[in-house]
Design a protein around this motif. Sequence first.
Motif: not given
Length: 270
Positions: A133-136, A179-183
């Motif tokens: 959510m943060l990354s998006e 990492a997959k979630a966007g970190a």
Amino acid sequence: MSAHNASLDKNITLNTLRKYKAEGEKFACLALYDAPMASIAENSGIEVTLVGDSLGMTVQGHDSTLPVTMEHMVYHTEAVRRGNDKSLIIADMPFMSYSTAEQAMLNAGLLVQAGAHIVKLEGGEWLCETISMLSERGVPVCAHLGLTPQSVNKFGGYRVQGREKEQAEKILHDAEALAKAGAELLVLECVPADLAKKITEQVNIITIGIGAGADTNSQVLVVNDLLGVTPRPPKFSKNFLAQYGSINEAFSGYASEVKNGDFPLEEHSF
Ligand code: KIV
């Protein structure tokens, strides 16, 4: 001893760090809390500044990071931002400020408005939804695994994590999920050097080690440890002030030793 003083000649961005990782070039990160130190750090060639919630111990005199609040983090992030021109600023989200995704959105927004480029959260797979959510929403995330100080009561003290096979597999699994979630970045604190090396090689994420051996993409130290003002310094730290003689030279010496691979040595690793 004198260190080469190479101040940053460009703005450091996430793309700069991605390029460093791709090219196998190491970079330095320092946890600090105020404007003058931020200014000396970037003039010494330290690419990344971490406004760490370690300030609960190093500045406020507590015995853990747990009393640190969002108000404290905003105050110190603003101070660091004022002393900073080119380096990339990561700010810690303090204890219980990201226990739900909604709370994390609100609090990450406050840190970005205070001057952070990236926010850091401690924890494993349970954070995936929050990180996505943060990354998006345009907020880059630095994850933090291994010895995560906000969980000190659960760990029963400040201990090396990932020594047993099962624990090491869990940390690797968490790193892959985050990492997959966007970190974009991952701090690995007090984990065996071979585990940190494996994560750095296998997971598509930029690793920053502290007590995690020499093979992460970057190193981070806490400014008080680097300057020798911590009463009982941890095994993974080094007193650069004693070695180099002045704060400016100590920061430059740290930056060049990280880049040349002279720090950390085996004696600083687990
Ligand atoms: O709070 C902090 O300074 C940190 C570093 C020790 C990685 O999280």
